[in-house]
Design an enzyme around this catalytic site. Structure first.
Site, PDB file in Angstrom:
ATOM      1  N   LYS A 105       0.826  -1.201   0.000  1.00  0.00           N
ATOM      2  CA  LYS A 105       0.000   0.000   0.000  1.00  0.00           C
ATOM      3  C   LYS A 105       0.865   1.257   0.000  1.00  0.00           C
ATOM      4  O   LYS A 105       1.976   1.291   0.541  1.00  0.00           O
ATOM      5  CB  LYS A 105      -0.943   0.000   1.210  1.00  0.00           C
ATOM      6  N   ARG A 130      -4.211 -10.124   4.388  1.00  0.00           N
ATOM      7  CA  ARG A 130      -4.378 -10.180   2.926  1.00  0.00           C
ATOM      8  C   ARG A 130      -3.102  -9.643   2.270  1.00  0.00           C
ATOM      9  O   ARG A 130      -2.778  -8.460   2.396  1.00  0.00           O
ATOM     10  CB  ARG A 130      -5.595  -9.363   2.501  1.00  0.00           C
TER      11      ARG A 130
END
Length: 394
Positions: free
Chosen positions: A340, A374
């Site tokens: 991210k 995840r």
């Protein structure tokens, strides 16, 4: 010379073992352990009269209650409160609140429910063909993007053979779920229609079904796509809209019985000066209410704080640090830090070079209460989960 040191006293089983370690009997340890487990709880929406009663009752039991400085004079309107005390003090408080007015009996029920939820350690999530047992150690959800434009691996697995090989590799590395998506959600992504999304994922799900021993989740915000994916062989819905974007998603989940990952993905950016975790918990409560009203069961919900979605870099790191606050809802938590941009912005690295950082943040998420991680790199994620589990004694 005396030796004085602090002990890690929460969760309760740690305090129980600490008591046994000094020679206390098992019966004595069971009686005393809720005196050694300390909580700080925030309460919102108190009228001044209720706030004054709450403070008086908490102080009289040796705890503490912090209020708005004008709450005691009635000038503050609705007031929040911070309650600080041991589990024993909270239980005694609730027994007294149950006899009070101003909706304080309902507050007592809420406090007792939160305390019960904070002690939950294991969750069983049934799906078509099996069940996920979450809690002892964080499990890993492997990311499989059947898209040409995902932010870090766009196009790498758009060809079915490559996608199948990668899914099998992630299973071999220890993934508990394969999360398949047919639409990118990177910043500035171009939405695709349901037909194109289904074209990308349905045949792949059908091909993976007989090859995998683990379930496939469909990463989508469209009920139409989720329904077709379940019919093709998927077992879990990973809803990017958090049950609040597509009004048909709750009915589908109720009818199918499929577990649903509810991602925190509000309509607008999260306010920088707001109550970050309070707003997130309110969002989840709304999603859960919608699901239950449609007929979903409590064991169908998994919470995802939506790292990277509608949050600043600083807010994303705050969510990681405060992830344990979501335990108040009594449901399993999924964290998706993989590659991210909030990490890339801090480190000055592109997404493809963030796997080590992703594993580090994943370990922190697991230590702070995440039950599922995840990740793109499953092998590193499994190692991170094992290390976090060892630190936590799991």
């Amino acid at each position: 010379m005396f030796s004085v040191r602090p002990l890690t006293a929460s969760p309760q089983e740690n305090m129980f073992n600490h008591l046994l370690s000094v020679g206390a009997s098992a019966a004595g340890a069971a009686y005393m352990r809720d005196k050694g487990v300390f909580y700080t709880l925030r309460v919102d929406g108190l009228i001044p009269a209720a706030a004054r009663i709450l403070k008086q009752e908490m102080l009289s039991r040796g705890g503490e209650c912090a209020l708005h400085e004008k709450a005691l004079t009635g000038e503050s309107g609705l007031s929040p409160a911070l309650l600080m005390g041991t589990e024993r003090q909270f239980k005694e408080l609730c027994r007294k609140l149950a006899m009070q007015q101003f909706s304080l009996p309902r507050l007592a029920e809420e406090i007792l429910l939160v305390l019960k939820n904070l002690e939950k350690r294991e969750f069983v999530v049934p799906y078509n063909g099996g069940e996920l047992v979450l809690g002892e150690r964080a499990a890993v959800m492997g990311i499989l993007n059947a898209t040409p434009d995902s932010f870090s691996d766009g196009g790498a697995y758009a060809e079915p053979g490559a996608a199948i090989a990668h899914a099998l590799k992630m299973q071999e590395q220890g993934a508990a779920i394969i999360d398949l998506g047919g639409e990118s959600t990177r910043p500035g992504f171009l939405p695709v229609g349901a037909d194109e999304e289904k074209r990308r994922v349905l045949s792949l799900i059908a091909s993976l079904k007989p090859l995998l021993k683990i379930p496939v989740s469909i990463d989508t915000s469209k009920a139409e796509v989720a329904e077709a994916a379940l019919l093709a062989g998927a077992s879990i819905i990973n809803d990017q809209g958090g049950l609040q974007k597509d009004s048909h998603m709750t009915a589908l989940a109720a009818a199918s019985g499929a577990p649903v990952v509810i991602m925190h993905n509000p309509e607008s950016e999260t306010p920088q000066d707001g109550d970050l975790m309070g707003d997130m918990i309110a969002f989840f409560r709304r999603s859960i209410e919608l699901g239950l009203a449609a007929g979903m069961r409590e064991n169908q919900f998994i919470l995802d704080p939506g790292l990277g979605f509608k949050k600043t870099g600083r807010q994303n790191f705050q969510v990681v640090a405060r992830l344990a606050e979501l335990r108040c809802l009594g449901l399993p938590v999924l964290a998706g830090p993989s590659r991210k941009s909030f990490m890339g912005g801090l480190l000055g690295l592109p997404p493809a070079e963030l796997d080590s950082a992703s594993a580090a943040v994943a370990a922190l998420c697991a230590a702070n209460g995440a039950h599922l991680l995840r990740l793109h790199e499953v092998g590193r994620g499994v190692q991170a989960a094992k290390i976090a589990g060892a630190v936590l004694g799991r």
